[in-house]
Enzyme design. Structure first.
Site, PDB file in Angstrom:
ATOM      1  N   LYS A  22       0.844  -1.211   0.000  1.00 29.55           N
ATOM      2  CA  LYS A  22       0.000   0.000   0.000  1.00 29.55           C
ATOM      3  C   LYS A  22       0.874   1.253   0.000  1.00 29.55           C
ATOM      4  CE  LYS A  22      -1.682   1.542   4.014  1.00 29.55           C
ATOM      5  NZ  LYS A  22      -1.283   2.922   4.305  1.00 29.55           N
ATOM      6  N   ASN A  23       1.902   1.270   0.848  1.00 29.48           N
ATOM      7  CA  ASN A  23       2.720   2.481   1.007  1.00 29.48           C
ATOM      8  C   ASN A  23       3.725   2.680  -0.112  1.00 29.48           C
ATOM      9  OD1 ASN A  23       1.211   3.029   3.197  1.00 29.48           O
ATOM     10  ND2 ASN A  23       2.738   2.400   4.707  1.00 29.48           N
ATOM     11  N   ARG A  95      -4.652  10.257   4.748  1.00 28.32           N
ATOM     12  CA  ARG A  95      -3.617  11.281   4.884  1.00 28.32           C
ATOM     13  C   ARG A  95      -2.653  11.278   3.704  1.00 28.32           C
ATOM     14  NH1 ARG A  95      -2.281  13.488   9.123  1.00 28.32           N
ATOM     15  NH2 ARG A  95      -0.150  13.591   8.362  1.00 28.32           N
ATOM     16  N   CYS A 119      -4.362  12.327  13.356  1.00 26.53           N
ATOM     17  CA  CYS A 119      -5.090  11.052  13.336  1.00 26.53           C
ATOM     18  C   CYS A 119      -4.865  10.363  14.663  1.00 26.53           C
ATOM     19  CB  CYS A 119      -4.669  10.193  12.159  1.00 26.53           C
ATOM     20  SG  CYS A 119      -3.177   9.266  12.430  1.00 26.53           S
ATOM     21  N   ARG A 124       0.782  14.413  13.571  1.00 28.35           N
ATOM     22  CA  ARG A 124       1.279  14.190  12.201  1.00 28.35           C
ATOM     23  C   ARG A 124       1.260  15.451  11.335  1.00 28.35           C
ATOM     24  NH1 ARG A 124      -0.910   8.507  10.029  1.00 28.35           N
ATOM     25  NH2 ARG A 124       0.948   8.672   8.731  1.00 28.35           N
ATOM     26  N   PRO A 125       1.985  16.485  11.724  1.00 30.88           N
ATOM     27  CA  PRO A 125       2.032  17.713  10.902  1.00 30.88           C
ATOM     28  C   PRO A 125       2.734  17.446   9.571  1.00 30.88           C
ATOM     29  CG  PRO A 125       3.722  17.763  12.619  1.00 30.88           C
ATOM     30  CD  PRO A 125       2.900  16.523  12.860  1.00 30.88           C
ATOM     31  N   ASP A 127       4.647  20.035   8.240  1.00 32.28           N
ATOM     32  CA  ASP A 127       5.476  21.252   8.162  1.00 32.28           C
ATOM     33  C   ASP A 127       6.766  21.015   7.382  1.00 32.28           C
ATOM     34  OD1 ASP A 127       7.402  20.937  11.180  1.00 32.28           O
ATOM     35  OD2 ASP A 127       6.035  19.459  10.293  1.00 32.28           O
ATOM     36  N   LEU A 128       7.354  19.825   7.502  1.00 33.29           N
ATOM     37  CA  LEU A 128       8.617  19.561   6.800  1.00 33.29           C
ATOM     38  C   LEU A 128       8.420  19.515   5.283  1.00 33.29           C
ATOM     39  CD1 LEU A 128      10.029  16.814   9.221  1.00 33.29           C
ATOM     40  CD2 LEU A 128      10.581  19.265   9.193  1.00 33.29           C
ATOM     41  N   ASP A 311       4.939   0.373  12.050  1.00 34.41           N
ATOM     42  CA  ASP A 311       3.704  -0.260  11.557  1.00 34.41           C
ATOM     43  C   ASP A 311       3.606  -1.730  11.944  1.00 34.41           C
ATOM     44  OD1 ASP A 311       3.596   1.622   8.404  1.00 34.41           O
ATOM     45  OD2 ASP A 311       3.139   2.165  10.475  1.00 34.41           O
ATOM     46  N   ILE A 333       8.375   6.810  16.905  1.00 32.43           N
ATOM     47  CA  ILE A 333       7.947   7.552  15.704  1.00 32.43           C
ATOM     48  C   ILE A 333       6.689   8.380  15.970  1.00 32.43           C
ATOM     49  CG2 ILE A 333       7.343   7.351  13.251  1.00 32.43           C
ATOM     50  CD1 ILE A 333      10.177   6.400  13.818  1.00 32.43           C
ATOM     51  N   ARG A 403      -8.652  -0.501   4.886  1.00 32.31           N
ATOM     52  CA  ARG A 403      -7.825   0.505   4.234  1.00 32.31           C
ATOM     53  C   ARG A 403      -6.473  -0.049   3.793  1.00 32.31           C
ATOM     54  NH1 ARG A 403      -6.125   4.737   7.528  1.00 32.31           N
ATOM     55  NH2 ARG A 403      -5.014   5.116   5.577  1.00 32.31           N
TER      56      ARG A 403
HETATM   57  C1  EPZ Z   1       4.415   6.921   6.536  1.00 32.09           C
HETATM   58  O1  EPZ Z   1       3.621   7.946   7.133  1.00 32.09           O
HETATM   59  C2  EPZ Z   1       3.496   5.704   6.381  1.00 32.09           C
HETATM   60  N1  EPZ Z   1       2.378   6.063   5.534  1.00 32.09           N
HETATM   61  C3  EPZ Z   1       2.986   5.280   7.752  1.00 32.09           C
HETATM   62  O2  EPZ Z   1       2.216   4.084   7.599  1.00 32.09           O
HETATM   63  C4  EPZ Z   1       4.173   4.945   8.635  1.00 32.09           C
HETATM   64  O3  EPZ Z   1       3.719   4.664   9.932  1.00 32.09           O
HETATM   65  C5  EPZ Z   1       5.134   6.154   8.697  1.00 32.09           C
HETATM   66  O4  EPZ Z   1       5.524   6.561   7.374  1.00 32.09           O
HETATM   67  C6  EPZ Z   1       6.403   5.835   9.462  1.00 32.09           C
HETATM   68  O5  EPZ Z   1       7.046   4.749   8.928  1.00 32.09           O
HETATM   69  C7  EPZ Z   1       2.545   6.017   4.178  1.00 32.09           C
HETATM   70  O6  EPZ Z   1       3.589   5.722   3.644  1.00 32.09           O
HETATM   71  C8  EPZ Z   1       1.350   6.365   3.350  1.00 32.09           C
HETATM   72  P1  EPZ Z   1       6.405  10.295   8.632  1.00 32.09           P
HETATM   73  P2  EPZ Z   1       4.152   9.467   7.169  1.00 32.09           P
HETATM   74  O7  EPZ Z   1       6.255  11.584   7.907  1.00 32.09           O
HETATM   75  O8  EPZ Z   1       5.006   9.733   5.986  1.00 32.09           O
HETATM   76  C9  EPZ Z   1       6.737  13.610  12.042  1.00 32.09           C
HETATM   77  C10 EPZ Z   1       0.325   2.684   7.776  1.00 32.09           C
HETATM   78  O9  EPZ Z   1      -0.147   2.096   8.765  1.00 32.09           O
HETATM   79  N2  EPZ Z   1       6.612  14.619  10.969  1.00 32.09           N
HETATM   80  O10 EPZ Z   1       7.574   9.471   8.285  1.00 32.09           O
HETATM   81  O11 EPZ Z   1       2.989  10.325   7.411  1.00 32.09           O
HETATM   82  C11 EPZ Z   1       5.471  12.777  12.218  1.00 32.09           C
HETATM   83  O12 EPZ Z   1       4.531  13.422  13.016  1.00 32.09           O
HETATM   84  C12 EPZ Z   1       0.821   4.136   7.941  1.00 32.09           C
HETATM   85  O13 EPZ Z   1       0.423   2.174   6.666  1.00 32.09           O
HETATM   86  C13 EPZ Z   1       6.679  15.962  11.281  1.00 32.09           C
HETATM   87  O14 EPZ Z   1       6.831  16.331  12.438  1.00 32.09           O
HETATM   88  O15 EPZ Z   1       5.070   9.431   8.473  1.00 32.09           O
HETATM   89  C14 EPZ Z   1       6.024  11.507  12.846  1.00 32.09           C
HETATM   90  O16 EPZ Z   1       6.153  11.678  14.205  1.00 32.09           O
HETATM   91  C15 EPZ Z   1       0.528   4.682   9.284  1.00 32.09           C
HETATM   92  N3  EPZ Z   1       6.554  16.866  10.267  1.00 32.09           N
HETATM   93  C16 EPZ Z   1       7.382  11.375  12.187  1.00 32.09           C
HETATM   94  O17 EPZ Z   1       7.731  12.663  11.680  1.00 32.09           O
HETATM   95  C17 EPZ Z   1       6.384  16.487   8.961  1.00 32.09           C
HETATM   96  O18 EPZ Z   1       6.264  17.351   8.066  1.00 32.09           O
HETATM   97  C18 EPZ Z   1       7.441  10.373  11.039  1.00 32.09           C
HETATM   98  O19 EPZ Z   1       6.353  10.608  10.199  1.00 32.09           O
HETATM   99  C19 EPZ Z   1       6.333  15.115   8.658  1.00 32.09           C
HETATM  100  C20 EPZ Z   1       6.454  14.191   9.677  1.00 32.09           C
END
Ligand code: EPZ
Length: 515
Positions: A22-23, A95, A119, A124-125, A127-128, A311, A333, A403
């Protein structure tokens, strides 16, 4: 509201084939917005998020067509990108819609994407993502819940040197895609290294992108004027494979997992072996798991790839409830990813939560009850706990699992005491449980047999309609809604584009998503 009903206490035996990731499929679909030519994606999972992404792209006036419903192959063609709007109605359900931001602004210089909001597992901002795009010359404002992104005078993004403060998977994917069409070179440091990122790089290269450094924390992308169409088969889902590994281990069964990529599961295999699980790899694309009579407690800390994936945390916690000793699970995470723990405690698990640490004492005698699924992976963790619980477990809100899981764990239960029943004297009994959710490709390679009378029994979880009917309904609605939505923004309908009879049953079904 759909529910799962699980009668636990049996061991699992058989073979299961893993579907596409999926991802990996979601960013691959978004990448199709980068070119006017068709992008063909294969080995796509039949899960709800793919249908949602298909609807979103159709709303952005791409054509998303499939030969069958539900589909594993999609052809996406974004001949033109209208105002590139990703509406809240769609983004709130998934998302990953944020993944359309980078490609849309890179391709058309403008994008309006709803902010995804928080969520269950965390704030999950994004901002980056936004800071990096601003670094590449985008003007970004957020108002009325929407990200308004624009490159001044409709120009191109420019290459930049970006260092992420924190490793972000979709952040890396968004900027990677945006940089492929930027003017100049982009260097992305502290980038995510997940296999799904490398898979996206492979697709983008096939589309004509110039990228190096995949698999490392530093990606270099030299922008090109335009990209072309391509064909790509997405990688197997390592989280689905990991979930089945735990299913085989926790029930002390014997499961063969086909069509997977063992090389993507390094940290998961290591941890399960540490917990006493026997795992071998009969072939480069399969794994065989046999649960040990006695699981051993082992601490776990989730990390970015190649560390242990967050995950898989809920699934591992279910296993830890059955292990001998104390396992401390540390979630690094997401700040709120222990919702499944309180539900497991309702089943009798011994877990204490202290901020980002969950201390699990095992083995615990779990007993079935009604539990709530809060998110995709938590649902999987609760299903696994239900497999070893005595009596019946009812899992509520299983729409979460639709999902991201294609087959709702078509488990085969052989009679015979399994961990749950023996170790804990659970009811077990010899009820046979099999969740019938399989697809042609994977039809019933596993069978259920009740030793007492040798009959094949397939207790169907009657109140869980198969994804097939629902998605068919959904897809037809999608096209209709998309046509209405397009009519509203002046996009011609299929009939106007393709002539009378478009979408009719007599035509090959490839134009179902055609707009
Ligand atoms: C991806 O989410 C996956 N989703 C998630 O899988 C997975 O849990 C996650 O990566 C971590 O491996 C998809 O690929 C569609 P991140 P993502 O940005 O990209 C913080 C599932 O069950 N952060 O790597 O949204 C954030 O809050 C899902 O399939 C910021 O602060 O995760 C988190 O604490 C759930 N600012 C950390 O970084 C930002 O701009 C990592 O989040 C972006 C992220």
């Amino acid at each position: 509201m759909d529910k799962f009903r699980i009668r636990g206490g049996k061991s699992l035996h058989g073979t299961i084939a893993i579907s596409g990731a999926k991802n990996s499929a979601l960013p691959a679909m978004a990448a199709a917005l980068l070119t006017a030519e068709p992008v063909t994606l294969r080995n796509m999972p039949m899960v709800r998020d793919i249908v949602t992404m298909g609807r979103l792209l159709a709303f952005m006036s791409a054509t998303v067509s499939t030969k069958e419903i539900p589909a594993t192959d999609y052809v996406i063609e974004a001949k033109s990108l209208n105002e590139a709007v990703a509406p809240y109605e769609l983004v709130k359900t998934m998302r990953a819609s944020i993944l359309t931001l980078g490609p849309a602004i890179a391709r058309s210089g403008v994008a309006h994407v709803s902010l995804p909001g928080g969520c269950a597992i965390g704030a999950r901002p994004v901002d980056l993502h936004l800071a990096a795009l601003e670094n590449m010359g985008a003007d970004i404002t957020t108002e009325h819940g929407y990200i308004q992104a624009r490159v001044s005078n409709g120009g191109r993004l420019r290459g930049a040197h970006i260092v992420f403060d924190k490793i972000t998977v979709t952040g890396t994917e968004n900027i990677l895609m945006a940089a492929t069409l930027a003017d100049g070179e982009t260097i992305l440091e502290n980038a995510a290294r997940e296999p799904e990122i490398t898979d996206l790089v492979h697709l983008l290269r096939k589309m004509g992108a110039d990228i190096s450094g995949d698999g490392t924390a530093t990606l270099r992308i030299r922008g090109v004027q335009q990209l072309h169409g391509a064909e790509h088969s997405v990688i197997p889902d390592r989280i689905e494979a990991g979930t089945f590994l735990v299913a085989g281990a926790i029930t002390c069964g014997d499961l063969t997992i086909d069509n997977c990529a063992p090389e993507h599961l390094g940290s998961v295999l290591e941890k399960l072996k540490q917990a006493g699980v026997m795992i071998e790899s009969p072939s480069p694309t399969s794994l065989r798991v046999r649960g040990a009579r006695k699981l051993i407690a082992a601490d776990l800390t989730t990390e970015e790839y190649p560390g242990f994936p967050t995950d898989m945390q809920a699934q591992y916690m279910a296993l830890a409830t059955q292990a001998d000793g104390v396992s401390t699970v540390t979630e690094t995470i997401f700040e709120n990813r222990f919702l499944h723990a309180s539900e497991m405690m309702r089943m009798g698990a011994h877990i204490t939560i202290d901020g980002r640490h969950a201390v699990v004492r095992g083995p615990a005698k779990l007993s079935g009850t009604i539990v709530q699924a809060s998110d995709l992976r938590a649902s999987a963790g609760l299903v696994l706990a239900g497999l070893v619980a005595s009596g019946e477990t009812i899992i509520d809100r299983v729409y979460h699992i639709d999902r991201g899981y294609e087959r709702r764990i078509p488990l085969l239960v052989e009679r015979g005491p399994a961990r749950g029943s023996r170790a804990l004297g659970g009811s077990g009994g010899d009820s046979i449980l099999r969740w019938a959710f399989s697809r042609r490709r994977n039809q019933a390679k596993i069978a259920a047999r009740d030793q007492s009378d040798g009959h094949l029994r397939v207790p169907i979880l009657a109140d869980v309609p198969s994804l097939r009917q629902r998605s068919r309904g959904m897809l037809r609605a999608t096209a209709l809604q998309a046509r209405r939505a397009d009519a509203r923004i002046g996009i011609p309908s299929a009939a106007e584009v393709l002539g009378p009879g478009a979408g009719s049953r007599s035509r090959p079904r490839s134009d179902l998503f055609c707009i």
